[in-house]
Design a protein around this motif. Structure first.
Motif, PDB file in Angstrom:
ATOM      1  N   TRP A 150      44.278  42.151  60.528  1.00 53.82           N
ATOM      2  CA  TRP A 150      43.888  42.724  59.240  1.00 53.82           C
ATOM      3  C   TRP A 150      44.546  41.960  58.096  1.00 53.82           C
ATOM      4  N   LEU A 167      35.420  54.310  51.410  1.00 51.34           N
ATOM      5  CA  LEU A 167      36.232  53.275  50.766  1.00 51.34           C
ATOM      6  C   LEU A 167      35.788  51.882  51.194  1.00 51.34           C
ATOM      7  N   LEU A 168      35.485  51.719  52.481  1.00 52.18           N
ATOM      8  CA  LEU A 168      35.002  50.417  52.958  1.00 52.18           C
ATOM      9  C   LEU A 168      33.710  50.030  52.248  1.00 52.18           C
ATOM     10  N   GLN A 169      32.781  50.961  52.154  1.00 50.80           N
ATOM     11  CA  GLN A 169      31.513  50.664  51.496  1.00 50.80           C
ATOM     12  C   GLN A 169      31.717  50.359  50.022  1.00 50.80           C
ATOM     13  N   ALA A 170      32.584  51.105  49.356  1.00 47.74           N
ATOM     14  CA  ALA A 170      32.854  50.863  47.935  1.00 47.74           C
ATOM     15  C   ALA A 170      33.476  49.494  47.714  1.00 47.74           C
ATOM     16  N   ALA A 171      34.236  49.026  48.704  1.00 53.79           N
ATOM     17  CA  ALA A 171      34.873  47.710  48.596  1.00 53.79           C
ATOM     18  C   ALA A 171      33.934  46.586  49.025  1.00 53.79           C
ATOM     19  N   GLY A 172      32.733  46.948  49.487  1.00 52.60           N
ATOM     20  CA  GLY A 172      31.762  45.925  49.870  1.00 52.60           C
ATOM     21  C   GLY A 172      31.909  45.435  51.293  1.00 52.60           C
ATOM     22  N   HIS A 173      32.610  46.196  52.138  1.00 56.29           N
ATOM     23  CA  HIS A 173      32.786  45.826  53.542  1.00 56.29           C
ATOM     24  C   HIS A 173      31.825  46.614  54.413  1.00 56.29           C
ATOM     25  N   TYR A 206      37.493  57.070  54.721  1.00 54.59           N
ATOM     26  CA  TYR A 206      37.760  55.649  55.019  1.00 54.59           C
ATOM     27  C   TYR A 206      36.462  54.847  54.956  1.00 54.59           C
TER      28      TYR A 206
END
Length: 107
Positions: free
Chosen positions: A99, A25-31, A22
Motif C-alpha cells: 500500500w 472513500l475509495l470511489q471519491a478518491a477515484g480508486h 471505506y
C-alpha cells in the motif's frame, strides 16, 4: 460515518471504519472499489517486484527505512532484516508495504 481511532503513545495511528464508508472513500478518491468477497485472480503475465527489490522500491519513493518502518508499524531494524532477506514478513506487513509503496500483488 462511524470511525474508530486507534492511538499509540497518545497519538492517533489508525482509523477503522465500516466497509461501506471505506468503499465510498475509495470511489471519491477515484480508486476502484475493493473486492468484498472472493479474491481477484492474479494476472500470471504481470511482473511483480519481489522482496529482494524492497530497498530499491523504498529508495525510489524517496522514503527512509525509518519512515517506511514506522508507517507500516514495525521497527526499522525489522525492516532492514526483511530488506536483507533475513526475515519473511507476514501477510499484514506485506499488504502495508504494498500500500505504502503503491504496489499490487503483494499479499
Amino acid at each position: 460515518m462511524s470511525v474508530q481511532i486507534i492511538a499509540r503513545d497518545g497519538e492517533p495511528e489508525y482509523a477503522v471504519l465500516p466497509w461501506a464508508d471505506y468503499q465510498a472513500l475509495l470511489q471519491a478518491a477515484g480508486h476502484q472499489p475493493a473486492v468484498e468477497s472472493g479474491r481477484e485472480q492474479p494476472d500470471p503475465q504481470a511482473v511483480r517486484p519481489g522482496l529482494d527489490q524492497l530497498r530499491a522500491l523504498r529508495e525510489g519513493k524517496g522514503l527512509t527505512a525509518e519512515a517506511l518502518a514506522r508507517s507500516v508499524g514495525i521497527s526499522p531494524h525489522y525492516l532492514a532484516m526483511i530488506e536483507r532477506g533475513e526475515r519473511q514478513p507476514d501477510a499484514a506487513i506485506l499488504r502495508s508495504l504494498a500500500w505504502l509503496l503503491g504496489l499490487e500483488g503483494w499479499s
